[in-house]
Design a protein around this motif. Structure first.
Motif, PDB file in Angstrom:
ATOM      1  N   GLU A   1       0.837  -1.212   0.000  1.00  0.00           N
ATOM      2  CA  GLU A   1       0.000   0.000   0.000  1.00  0.00           C
ATOM      3  C   GLU A   1       0.863   1.251   0.000  1.00  0.00           C
ATOM      4  OE1 GLU A   1      -2.471  -0.397   3.366  1.00  0.00           O
ATOM      5  OE2 GLU A   1      -3.918  -1.761   2.407  1.00  0.00           O
ATOM      6  N   ALA A   2       1.995   1.171   0.677  1.00  0.00           N
ATOM      7  CA  ALA A   2       2.886   2.335   0.683  1.00  0.00           C
ATOM      8  C   ALA A   2       3.445   2.596  -0.713  1.00  0.00           C
ATOM      9  CB  ALA A   2       4.016   2.111   1.689  1.00  0.00           C
ATOM     10  N   ARG A   3       3.866   1.471  -1.402  1.00  0.00           N
ATOM     11  CA  ARG A   3       4.378   1.659  -2.764  1.00  0.00           C
ATOM     12  C   ARG A   3       3.283   2.175  -3.692  1.00  0.00           C
ATOM     13  NH1 ARG A   3       6.800  -3.405  -1.629  1.00  0.00           N
ATOM     14  NH2 ARG A   3       5.264  -4.440  -2.959  1.00  0.00           N
ATOM     15  N   VAL A   4       2.086   1.603  -3.561  1.00  0.00           N
ATOM     16  CA  VAL A   4       0.964   2.073  -4.387  1.00  0.00           C
ATOM     17  C   VAL A   4       0.684   3.539  -4.110  1.00  0.00           C
ATOM     18  CG1 VAL A   4      -1.512   1.820  -4.782  1.00  0.00           C
ATOM     19  CG2 VAL A   4      -0.070  -0.192  -4.671  1.00  0.00           C
ATOM     20  N   LYS A   5       0.751   3.879  -2.856  1.00  0.00           N
ATOM     21  CA  LYS A   5       0.488   5.278  -2.504  1.00  0.00           C
ATOM     22  C   LYS A   5       1.527   6.199  -3.116  1.00  0.00           C
ATOM     23  CE  LYS A   5      -1.995   4.506   1.807  1.00  0.00           C
ATOM     24  NZ  LYS A   5      -1.987   4.710   3.290  1.00  0.00           N
ATOM     25  N   VAL A   6       2.810   5.733  -3.177  1.00  0.00           N
ATOM     26  CA  VAL A   6       3.857   6.549  -3.800  1.00  0.00           C
ATOM     27  C   VAL A   6       3.590   6.703  -5.291  1.00  0.00           C
ATOM     28  CG1 VAL A   6       6.318   6.648  -4.344  1.00  0.00           C
ATOM     29  CG2 VAL A   6       5.572   5.972  -2.064  1.00  0.00           C
ATOM     30  N   ALA A   7       3.245   5.534  -5.970  1.00  0.00           N
ATOM     31  CA  ALA A   7       2.944   5.607  -7.407  1.00  0.00           C
ATOM     32  C   ALA A   7       1.728   6.482  -7.648  1.00  0.00           C
ATOM     33  CB  ALA A   7       2.722   4.199  -7.957  1.00  0.00           C
ATOM     34  N   GLU A   8       0.720   6.277  -6.836  1.00  0.00           N
ATOM     35  CA  GLU A   8      -0.483   7.106  -6.985  1.00  0.00           C
ATOM     36  C   GLU A   8      -0.167   8.568  -6.736  1.00  0.00           C
ATOM     37  OE1 GLU A   8      -3.320   5.550  -4.302  1.00  0.00           O
ATOM     38  OE2 GLU A   8      -3.948   3.880  -5.592  1.00  0.00           O
ATOM     39  N   ALA A   9       0.701   8.807  -5.795  1.00  0.00           N
ATOM     40  CA  ALA A   9       1.057  10.197  -5.531  1.00  0.00           C
ATOM     41  C   ALA A   9       1.766  10.813  -6.734  1.00  0.00           C
ATOM     42  CB  ALA A   9       1.945  10.271  -4.287  1.00  0.00           C
ATOM     43  N   LEU A  10       2.704  10.031  -7.378  1.00  0.00           N
ATOM     44  CA  LEU A  10       3.397  10.540  -8.572  1.00  0.00           C
ATOM     45  C   LEU A  10       2.418  10.739  -9.718  1.00  0.00           C
ATOM     46  CD1 LEU A  10       6.631   8.337  -8.445  1.00  0.00           C
ATOM     47  CD2 LEU A  10       6.405  10.758  -7.837  1.00  0.00           C
ATOM     48  N   PHE A  11       1.546   9.714  -9.906  1.00  0.00           N
ATOM     49  CA  PHE A  11       0.551   9.835 -10.973  1.00  0.00           C
ATOM     50  C   PHE A  11      -0.382  11.010 -10.712  1.00  0.00           C
ATOM     51  CE2 PHE A  11      -3.685   8.786 -12.598  1.00  0.00           C
ATOM     52  CZ  PHE A  11      -3.410   8.687 -13.962  1.00  0.00           C
ATOM     53  N   ASP A  12      -0.776  11.130  -9.511  1.00  0.00           N
ATOM     54  CA  ASP A  12      -1.675  12.231  -9.170  1.00  0.00           C
ATOM     55  C   ASP A  12      -0.997  13.571  -9.364  1.00  0.00           C
ATOM     56  OD1 ASP A  12      -3.626  10.424  -8.528  1.00  0.00           O
ATOM     57  OD2 ASP A  12      -3.242  10.458  -6.356  1.00  0.00           O
ATOM     58  N   ALA A  13       0.305  13.611  -9.059  1.00  0.00           N
ATOM     59  CA  ALA A  13       1.025  14.870  -9.232  1.00  0.00           C
ATOM     60  C   ALA A  13       1.091  15.251 -10.706  1.00  0.00           C
ATOM     61  CB  ALA A  13       2.432  14.750  -8.660  1.00  0.00           C
ATOM     62  N   GLU A  14       1.439  14.221 -11.599  1.00  0.00           N
ATOM     63  CA  GLU A  14       1.489  14.500 -13.033  1.00  0.00           C
ATOM     64  C   GLU A  14       0.108  14.850 -13.576  1.00  0.00           C
ATOM     65  OE1 GLU A  14       3.010  12.322 -17.178  1.00  0.00           O
ATOM     66  OE2 GLU A  14       3.098  11.291 -15.227  1.00  0.00           O
ATOM     67  N   LYS A  15      -0.876  14.062 -13.081  1.00  0.00           N
ATOM     68  CA  LYS A  15      -2.242  14.309 -13.528  1.00  0.00           C
ATOM     69  C   LYS A  15      -2.704  15.690 -13.095  1.00  0.00           C
ATOM     70  CE  LYS A  15      -6.893  12.410 -13.090  1.00  0.00           C
ATOM     71  NZ  LYS A  15      -7.698  11.335 -12.460  1.00  0.00           N
ATOM     72  N   LYS A  16      -2.354  16.060 -11.907  1.00  0.00           N
ATOM     73  CA  LYS A  16      -2.765  17.367 -11.419  1.00  0.00           C
ATOM     74  C   LYS A  16      -2.091  18.480 -12.200  1.00  0.00           C
ATOM     75  CE  LYS A  16      -3.946  16.070  -6.694  1.00  0.00           C
ATOM     76  NZ  LYS A  16      -3.628  16.229  -5.248  1.00  0.00           N
ATOM     77  N   GLU A  17      -0.795  18.189 -12.589  1.00  0.00           N
ATOM     78  CA  GLU A  17      -0.093  19.205 -13.381  1.00  0.00           C
ATOM     79  C   GLU A  17      -0.783  19.419 -14.713  1.00  0.00           C
ATOM     80  OE1 GLU A  17       4.468  20.132 -14.975  1.00  0.00           O
ATOM     81  OE2 GLU A  17       3.960  18.248 -13.966  1.00  0.00           O
ATOM     82  N   ASN A  18      -1.141  18.286 -15.411  1.00  0.00           N
ATOM     83  CA  ASN A  18      -1.880  18.411 -16.679  1.00  0.00           C
ATOM     84  C   ASN A  18      -3.251  19.012 -16.449  1.00  0.00           C
ATOM     85  OD1 ASN A  18       0.282  17.232 -18.043  1.00  0.00           O
ATOM     86  ND2 ASN A  18      -0.520  15.137 -17.722  1.00  0.00           N
TER      87      ASN A  18
END
Length: 828
Positions: free
Chosen positions: A652-669
């Motif tokens: 869950e921690a790794r998923v949360k990190v990936a989700e956080a990166l994806f969310d960051a890129e998604k939020k940037e777009n």
């Protein structure tokens, strides 16, 4: 190597045994003798009366010598008085008298034949307060010989010849004889039959307030008061005092002290009062301040204590006093100085059993030892120890006994001081501070049984008449003689059982802790053990029922144990292992709805027991123990669950990190897109808002128009209604006016007809045009009045005034007037 020559000097002798013949020779010095192989040195033993072989040094003995004013007691003398010859060997003479004993005054010195025994005794010099005890063992010789006697003045006297009797005891007084050497036939008795202690005895010297008691062999006693020097008679002996001597002190009495005596021989007082045998007297300071015993009195003592003192009873304490005649026991409470009469009263000490001591005074070994000592044998031992306590450290068991003896000694010392002051007749003043007399009161065990009830504890006091009372601490209660404390039995151990119960009389009614281990079985047949600790209180409103259950611990544990077993049977081991704390607390504290309503009504915060007012206000679940195999399974399962939980947490921690990166890129777009969209949305929103504002304006205008129309329509309806109402009113007024006018018109018509008839004749000459003109003028005024009043209503109905008036006057006499004046009216 054995020495063969026996050399003896002056004043020495030795015994030699001839082993071939058995003869014993006495060699007296000075001499030198060669010993043969058959000779053996021996020594005579006085105790065993035997000759014992010995060495050279041991064989040589000194002459028996008695100097001047000494005498020699010789056993087994010769009848002729012959003695061993110096410088030769002497055989045993034939005239030796075995078993006889003679006294030989000094100076004298000689050797002893084999078998003879000699004792050298110093002559007895006596002072006036000393005496000797002598025994007659040979009356015939004693009558012949007088011995050496010097009287009190120092003169040598020849005692008169008396007829002595064997076994007779003689008293040699120092007041009569100052120096004494007994003759043959009389022996002086040593002190305690031990020569080492000496022979001279001290007479009893009495001072004032002192006396001694002499007891005769016939049982009679003689009392001698001081001042006096007292010599006993041959058949008398001194009675020993408690201090070990022969002197007794006169007894001082006061109003708070007395002495208890029994009359053993009838006598009469100075005032003539006769006291018969067997009468008992209690003499106090009110009767006699100084008491001297008399032969007719036998002092009754208790534990070697003869004085009866008043008992100091402080405030808040008491003693038990029993009437010896009827057995009634009363409680005397302080403050008081109570002097019981021993003839009829006796102070009772309530002896508590070992069980009562352990219950009422738990852990108090002093109270236990004191009550165990309230027996006759224990008291005798305490009296014996009281003598030793004078010079040793006192313990609690002997301090009481010694204190009484010590108080008597204090009285004796006071009398000795008074006697000294009286004899010197002087005044003595000290330079140091004299402390006032003090007294120590210790009624802790001698008085009424008292029990301290501590804070948070309660006891149930029960009387033999059936009454009972629950007493809560902190306070101290005094128990009457028939009162006792009810006993409770408390189960002990874990789990709580009745195999070993604790007995107590103290009930802890506040903050009571009860621990237990409960064995339960789950739904899937797994046995567990739960360790719990209950916090128990007792409701003061049910105080009379606190002692209704004698073993409230067992009652509590059994009740909760039964409820918990039934509840745990509904859960699996996994469920119970995870939630056992809540399950146990819910059962112990009773969180059910039914109990909650009952609890609220009774204001008990916990499981309540009406039987004795007990309720459990808290429960601490300490631990849970499961079978080893099941525990291993649960631990293994728990370990697996923890490992999987950790793996899940890592994933869950790794998923949360990936989700956080994806969310960051998604939020940037999304931010960039949102920025563009927001700009377009703002523009469209602006246009939309303009359209909405315009539409809103149009809608409001249309609404205003519709509202105006609706208002106008509503106004028209209102106006119609008003008009209808007004028309109805006007119609009624008009009808009334018309009726009135009709009446007036009829009247006027009648007048006019009358007038017209009158005038007709006059006007016959007037032209028809003039009549028409006048008629027209009259109709014009009527029409104008009607038009002026009707015009507003006609305008409100959207009609012309002419039409409205024509319709209004239709069917009347004025019908057609409008047509007649229509042009004029239109012009107006």
């Amino acid at each position: 190597m054995m020495q063969k020559d026996l050399v003896l000097s002056i004043n020495e002798y030795a015994y030699v045994l001839d082993r071939t013949k058995g003869n014993v020779l006495c060699h007296v010095g000075p001499t030198k003798t060669s010993l043969s192989q058959s000779d053996e040195l021996v020594r005579f033993e006085p105790k065993s009366k035997k000759f014992r072989p010995c060495g050279y040094n041991e064989a040589i003995s000194l002459f028996a010598s008695a100097p001047e004013n000494w005498y020699l007691v010789l056993k087994n003398p010769t009848k002729s008085g012959r003695r061993p010859t110096a410088g030769t060997s002497n055989n045993l003479p034939e005239d030796i008298e075995i078993g006889r004993k003679i006294n030989i005054p000094g100076p004298v010195s000689f050797a002893l034949y084999p078998g003879q025994m000699a004792k050298v005794v110093k002559g007895h010099a006596l002072r006036t307060n000393q005496y000797l005890l002598a025994r007659v063992y040979d009356a015939a010789r004693a009558s012949v010989e007088g011995g050496q006697v010097i009287d009190a003045d120092g003169n040598v006297v020849v005692p008169e010849k008396k007829d002595y009797v064997n076994g007779q005891i003689l008293v040699i007084k120092g007041t009569d004889i100052s120096f004494y050497i007994p003759p043959t036939g009389i022996e002086v008795i040593p002190l305690q039959n031990d020569d080492a202690l000496g022979y001279i005895r001290d007479a009893v010297t009495l001072e004032r307030l002192e006396y001694c008691i002499l007891k005769d062999e016939d049982g009679n006693k003689r009392y001698v008061h001081g001042p006096e020097v007292v010599f006993p008679e041959p058949t008398e002996s001194f009675v020993t005092s408690p201090k070990g001597g022969f002197i007794f002190r006169a007894i001082e009495l006061s109003k708070i002290s007395g002495i208890y005596v029994k009359v053993i021989a009838e006598y009469a007082d100075d005032d003539g009062t006769v006291h018969p045998v067997g009468e008992e007297l209690f003499i106090t300071g009110d009767n006699q301040m100084i008491y001297y015993p008399r032969p007719e009195h036998a002092i009754i003592n208790y534990d070697e204590k003869i004085l009866h003192h008043a008992i100091a009873i402080p405030d808040g304490e008491g003693i038990y006093v029993m009437n010896r005649m009827n057995g009634e026991i009363k409680t005397v409470r302080g403050p008081a100085m109570y002097l019981p009469d021993p003839r009829v009263e006796v102070v009772v000490k309530r002896k508590l059993s070992q069980r009562e001591c352990n219950l009422w005074y738990p852990g108090n070994q002093t109270a236990l030892a004191y009550n165990a000592g309230l027996t006759e044998k224990s008291l005798e031992k305490a009296i014996a120890k009281s003598v030793k306590a004078a010079t040793a450290n006192l313990d609690s068991s002997t301090a009481t006994a010694y204190s009484v003896t010590n108080s008597v000694n204090n009285i004796n010392r006071e009398f000795q001081t008074l006697a000294y002051l009286e004899s010197n007749a002087g005044i003595s003043r000290g330079t140091s501070y004299t402390k006032p007399r003090t007294i120590t009161l210790d009624n802790k065990y001698d008085g009424v049984v008292s029990v301290d009830v501590w804070t948070g504890y309660a006891v149930n006091v029960v009387s033999k008449n059936g009454t009972r009372k629950v007493v809560r601490g902190p306070q101290t209660i005094l128990l009457d003689y028939d009162q006792t404390l009810e006993e409770l039995q408390l189960s002990t151990g874990k789990p709580k059982t009745t195999d070993k119960v604790e007995h107590t009389v103290f009930l802890r009614y506040e903050n009571n802790k009860v621990s237990d281990i409960i064995s339960v079985e789950t739904k899937d047949f797994v046995e567990c053990s739960v360790k719990v600790s209950y916090c128990v209180d007792f409701d003061p409103a049910y105080m009379d029922s606190w002692f209704s259950v004698d073993n409230y611990v067992k009652y509590l544990c059994d009740r909760i144990r039964s409820l918990l077993k039934r509840e745990v049977k509904k859960h699996t081991i996994e469920d119970f292992y995870q939630n056992y704390s809540d399950i146990v607390r819910n059962i112990a504290i009773d969180y059910s709805e039914n109990t909650t309503s009952e609890k609220a009504s009774n204001r008990h915060e916990g499981r309540f027991f009406r039987e004795n007012g007990m309720f459990v206000k808290d429960c601490e679940v300490l631990s849970l123990t499961v079978e080893s195999e099941i525990a291993e399974i649960l631990e293994s399962h728990q370990r697996d669950m923890v490992e999987k939980s950790l793996e899940l947490s890592d994933a869950e921690a790794r998923v949360k990190v990936a989700e956080a990166l994806f969310d960051a890129e998604k939020k940037e777009n999304e931010l960039a897109s949102t920025k563009l969209i927001n700009r377009m949305n703002l523009q469209g929103e602006e246009a939309r808002r303009k359209l909405e504002i315009q539409a809103e304006v149009n809608r409001k205008q249309e609404a205003e128009k519709q509202a105006a129309k609706q208002a106008e329509k509503d106004m028209q309806v209102l106006i119609d209604a008003i008009h209808e109402a007004e028309m109805t009113r006007k119609q009624k007024e008009t009808d009334a006016n018309i009726a009135e006018k009709q009446a007036l018109a009829d009247i006027e018509k009648a007048k006019q007809e009358a007038y017209a008839k009158t005038v007709a004749d006059v006007m016959k000459s007037i032209q028809p045009d003039l009549v028409a003109a006048i008629q027209a003028q009259s109709d014009s005024k009527v029409f104008n009045s009607i038009a002026t009043g009707i015009a507003p209503y006609a305008i409100g109905n959207g009609e012309s005034a002419a039409e409205f008036v024509d319709r209004l006057l239709h069917g009347t006499t004025l019908e057609g007037i409008v047509n007649k004046f229509a042009p004029n009216s239109n012009n107006n």
